[in-house]
Scaffold this motif. Structure first.
Motif, PDB file in Angstrom:
ATOM      1  N   UNK A  86      89.760  -7.463 -38.344  1.00 33.19           N
ATOM      2  CA  UNK A  86      89.711  -6.391 -39.331  1.00 33.19           C
ATOM      3  C   UNK A  86      90.853  -5.409 -39.082  1.00 33.19           C
ATOM      4  N   UNK A  87      91.079  -5.059 -37.823  1.00 31.42           N
ATOM      5  CA  UNK A  87      92.170  -4.158 -37.475  1.00 31.42           C
ATOM      6  C   UNK A  87      93.513  -4.757 -37.882  1.00 31.42           C
ATOM      7  N   UNK A  88      93.714  -6.026 -37.601  1.00 27.78           N
ATOM      8  CA  UNK A  88      94.986  -6.691 -37.922  1.00 27.78           C
ATOM      9  C   UNK A  88      95.243  -6.708 -39.422  1.00 27.78           C
ATOM     10  N   UNK A  89      94.185  -6.723 -40.212  1.00 31.62           N
ATOM     11  CA  UNK A  89      94.367  -6.730 -41.665  1.00 31.62           C
ATOM     12  C   UNK A  89      94.952  -5.404 -42.160  1.00 31.62           C
ATOM     13  N   UNK A  90      94.950  -4.388 -41.303  1.00 33.64           N
ATOM     14  CA  UNK A  90      95.515  -3.088 -41.663  1.00 33.64           C
ATOM     15  C   UNK A  90      97.025  -3.029 -41.419  1.00 33.64           C
ATOM     16  N   UNK A  91      97.590  -4.148 -40.971  1.00 36.90           N
ATOM     17  CA  UNK A  91      99.025  -4.258 -40.697  1.00 36.90           C
ATOM     18  C   UNK A  91      99.523  -3.124 -39.800  1.00 36.90           C
ATOM     19  N   UNK A  93     101.366  -0.925 -36.873  1.00 37.29           N
ATOM     20  CA  UNK A  93     102.714  -0.906 -36.294  1.00 37.29           C
ATOM     21  C   UNK A  93     102.660  -1.632 -34.946  1.00 37.29           C
ATOM     22  N   UNK A  94     103.807  -2.094 -34.461  1.00 36.11           N
ATOM     23  CA  UNK A  94     103.821  -2.789 -33.158  1.00 36.11           C
ATOM     24  C   UNK A  94     103.207  -1.955 -32.031  1.00 36.11           C
ATOM     25  N   UNK A  95     103.504  -0.652 -31.982  1.00 28.64           N
ATOM     26  CA  UNK A  95     102.936   0.190 -30.929  1.00 28.64           C
ATOM     27  C   UNK A  95     101.425   0.301 -31.060  1.00 28.64           C
ATOM     28  N   UNK A  96     100.944   0.465 -32.279  1.00 32.74           N
ATOM     29  CA  UNK A  96      99.492   0.564 -32.488  1.00 32.74           C
ATOM     30  C   UNK A  96      98.813  -0.762 -32.153  1.00 32.74           C
ATOM     31  N   UNK A  97      99.445  -1.875 -32.502  1.00 31.87           N
ATOM     32  CA  UNK A  97      98.899  -3.188 -32.158  1.00 31.87           C
ATOM     33  C   UNK A  97      98.758  -3.315 -30.648  1.00 31.87           C
ATOM     34  N   UNK A  98      99.810  -2.933 -29.923  1.00 26.50           N
ATOM     35  CA  UNK A  98      99.770  -3.038 -28.465  1.00 26.50           C
ATOM     36  C   UNK A  98      98.679  -2.154 -27.877  1.00 26.50           C
ATOM     37  N   UNK A 155      99.102   4.789 -19.579  1.00 28.66           N
ATOM     38  CA  UNK A 155     100.558   4.934 -19.684  1.00 28.66           C
ATOM     39  C   UNK A 155     101.022   4.833 -21.137  1.00 28.66           C
ATOM     40  N   UNK A 156     100.455   3.867 -21.865  1.00 33.93           N
ATOM     41  CA  UNK A 156     100.821   3.706 -23.277  1.00 33.93           C
ATOM     42  C   UNK A 156     100.405   4.938 -24.077  1.00 33.93           C
ATOM     43  N   UNK A 157      99.196   5.405 -23.826  1.00 35.09           N
ATOM     44  CA  UNK A 157      98.710   6.583 -24.557  1.00 35.09           C
ATOM     45  C   UNK A 157      99.598   7.794 -24.288  1.00 35.09           C
ATOM     46  N   UNK A 158      99.971   7.988 -23.037  1.00 35.33           N
ATOM     47  CA  UNK A 158     100.835   9.107 -22.686  1.00 35.33           C
ATOM     48  C   UNK A 158     102.187   9.009 -23.406  1.00 35.33           C
ATOM     49  N   UNK A 159     102.728   7.821 -23.422  1.00 37.77           N
ATOM     50  CA  UNK A 159     104.056   7.620 -24.021  1.00 37.77           C
ATOM     51  C   UNK A 159     104.003   7.705 -25.545  1.00 37.77           C
ATOM     52  N   UNK A 160     103.058   7.025 -26.154  1.00 38.11           N
ATOM     53  CA  UNK A 160     103.021   6.919 -27.624  1.00 38.11           C
ATOM     54  C   UNK A 160     102.396   8.149 -28.265  1.00 38.11           C
ATOM     55  N   UNK A 161     101.294   8.609 -27.725  1.00 35.35           N
ATOM     56  CA  UNK A 161     100.595   9.727 -28.352  1.00 35.35           C
ATOM     57  C   UNK A 161     101.371  11.032 -28.226  1.00 35.35           C
ATOM     58  N   UNK A 162     102.200  11.142 -27.212  1.00 39.19           N
ATOM     59  CA  UNK A 162     102.993  12.354 -27.032  1.00 39.19           C
ATOM     60  C   UNK A 162     104.002  12.521 -28.157  1.00 39.19           C
ATOM     61  N   UNK A 163     104.389  11.417 -28.794  1.00 39.39           N
ATOM     62  CA  UNK A 163     105.378  11.479 -29.877  1.00 39.39           C
ATOM     63  C   UNK A 163     104.713  11.547 -31.245  1.00 39.39           C
ATOM     64  N   UNK A 164     103.379  11.491 -31.273  1.00 37.13           N
ATOM     65  CA  UNK A 164     102.658  11.469 -32.566  1.00 37.13           C
ATOM     66  C   UNK A 164     102.652  12.831 -33.234  1.00 37.13           C
TER      67      UNK A 164
END
Length: 164
Positions: A86-91, A93-98, A155-164
């Protein structure tokens, strides 16, 4: 399969965990092919290989108990997989997928850790030392997996969410 004694219960639960391990190992390979981040992709491949070892260990445990796996589907893994589809059907972004994939694998590893803890306790209580040791090895792998996934997720959350 009639479950008329504790050994039958142990074999039944091990069969469900075996199904979970097989489905999850295959799924990790699929996900690894969709991830762009080389480190995360490598981690998923390593997790997949560990899953293959846990499958072999479970098969050895069945052998030690003189039993065979039954067809016991792990509906929890099926449900998590449906959620991921179901999540994948939302297409995403690569970062969100990871991020989603790591979080999903963390959930599955936590489930596996709990399942193995119960199996180890049952096998130990039944005096099935060889099987208990094999299952304990799988439990340690799962607990280490949970720890790795938590660190990577953080680590991913720190890196990605900081730029959100």
């Amino acid at each position: 399969m009639a479950i008329s004694n504790p050994k039958d219960l142990l074999l039944y639960e091990m069969s469900g965990v075996l199904d979970a391990e097989k489905k999850t190992a295959a799924w990790k390979g699929e996900i690894a092919g969709q991830i762009r981040n080389g480190n995360v992709q490598q981690m998923f491949r390593a997790e997949q290989q560990e899953g293959q070892q846990r499958i072999k260990n479970l098969e050895s445990c069945f052998q030690a108990l003189g039993g065979r796996p039954s067809d016991v589907p792990c509906l929890m893994v099926d449900g998590v997989r449906a959620e991921a589809q179901q999540f994948m059907s939302q297409q995403p972004s690569p970062e969100c997928l990871e991020m989603f994939a790591v979080g999903t694998m963390m959930k599955l590893s936590a489930y596996g850790s709990g399942a193995y803890a119960g199996l180890v306790d049952k096998a130990t209580s039944m005096g099935q030392t060889q099987c208990a040791q094999i299952l304990a090895s799988n439990l340690v792998m799962k607990e280490e997996s949970v720890g790795r996934l938590k660190r990577i997720s953080h680590e991913m959350n720190q890196r990605v969410m900081a730029t959100a």
